[in-house]
Each structure stands twice: as C-alpha cells, then as structure tokens.
Write an enzyme that holds these catalytic residues in place. Structure first.
Site, PDB file in Angstrom:
ATOM      1  N   TYR A  47       0.821  -1.218   0.000  1.00 17.86           N
ATOM      2  CA  TYR A  47       0.000   0.000   0.000  1.00 17.86           C
ATOM      3  C   TYR A  47       0.854   1.268   0.000  1.00 17.86           C
ATOM      4  O   TYR A  47       0.450   2.293  -0.533  1.00 17.86           O
ATOM      5  CB  TYR A  47      -0.930  -0.017   1.218  1.00 17.86           C
ATOM      6  CG  TYR A  47      -1.776   1.230   1.358  1.00 17.86           C
ATOM      7  CD1 TYR A  47      -2.905   1.415   0.561  1.00 17.86           C
ATOM      8  CD2 TYR A  47      -1.439   2.215   2.266  1.00 17.86           C
ATOM      9  CE1 TYR A  47      -3.679   2.560   0.681  1.00 17.86           C
ATOM     10  CE2 TYR A  47      -2.205   3.359   2.394  1.00 17.86           C
ATOM     11  CZ  TYR A  47      -3.319   3.525   1.592  1.00 17.86           C
ATOM     12  OH  TYR A  47      -4.082   4.659   1.711  1.00 17.86           O
ATOM     13  N   TYR A  48       2.050   1.198   0.594  1.00 17.38           N
ATOM     14  CA  TYR A  48       2.917   2.372   0.686  1.00 17.38           C
ATOM     15  C   TYR A  48       3.486   2.770  -0.678  1.00 17.38           C
ATOM     16  O   TYR A  48       3.908   3.903  -0.864  1.00 17.38           O
ATOM     17  CB  TYR A  48       4.080   2.126   1.642  1.00 17.38           C
ATOM     18  CG  TYR A  48       3.695   1.726   3.044  1.00 17.38           C
ATOM     19  CD1 TYR A  48       2.429   1.970   3.560  1.00 17.38           C
ATOM     20  CD2 TYR A  48       4.611   1.093   3.863  1.00 17.38           C
ATOM     21  CE1 TYR A  48       2.088   1.594   4.849  1.00 17.38           C
ATOM     22  CE2 TYR A  48       4.285   0.716   5.156  1.00 17.38           C
ATOM     23  CZ  TYR A  48       3.017   0.969   5.635  1.00 17.38           C
ATOM     24  OH  TYR A  48       2.694   0.599   6.907  1.00 17.38           O
ATOM     25  N   GLY A  49       3.540   1.836  -1.607  1.00 17.68           N
ATOM     26  CA  GLY A  49       4.009   2.144  -2.955  1.00 17.68           C
ATOM     27  C   GLY A  49       5.508   2.407  -3.061  1.00 17.68           C
ATOM     28  O   GLY A  49       5.947   3.087  -3.979  1.00 17.68           O
TER      29      GLY A  49
END
Length: 65
Positions: A47-49
């Site tokens: 999710y943090y990419g």
C-alpha cells in the site's frame, strides 16, 4: 538491537523501521541509512508504494535477508 524469539524459533528484532513515509523519491536513501544504522526489521506494505526503493536498499546493503 534486542531480538525477540518467536514461537517458531526464529529471532526477530524488537524494533523495526517503518517505511510508510519513505516515498519512491527518497526511500532508497532513507532505507539505506536505516540499514547502516543497524535496523534489520523493515516494516513495509504494498500500500505504501515504495517496494522498489525498499528492495533496492536491501539488495545494495549486502546483508542477507
């Protein structure tokens, strides 16, 4: 850093380095410095990419996963 023994017999560092705010632009430098400082528990999520930056910092550190 202190380690904690898990039920499966694996030791894990008690303190981890969070990567939530380590973006793709500065993530590599931030993670590289954290590894040099002694962090071995890297807390990350897709999710943090920032997977590419985290992965590259770990690869270039020369420390086995």
């Amino acid at each position: 850093m202190k380690n904690k023994m898990l039920r499966n017999g694996v030791e894990m560092p008690e303190v981890g380095f969070g990567t939530w705010k380590a973006g793709e632009t500065d993530g590599f430098a931030v993670l590289s410095e954290a590894i040099r400082a002694g962090y071995r528990h890297i807390d990350t999520a897709s999710y943090y990419g920032n997977e590419e930056a985290v992965g590259e910092a770990v690869r270039q550190s020369g420390i086995a996963r």
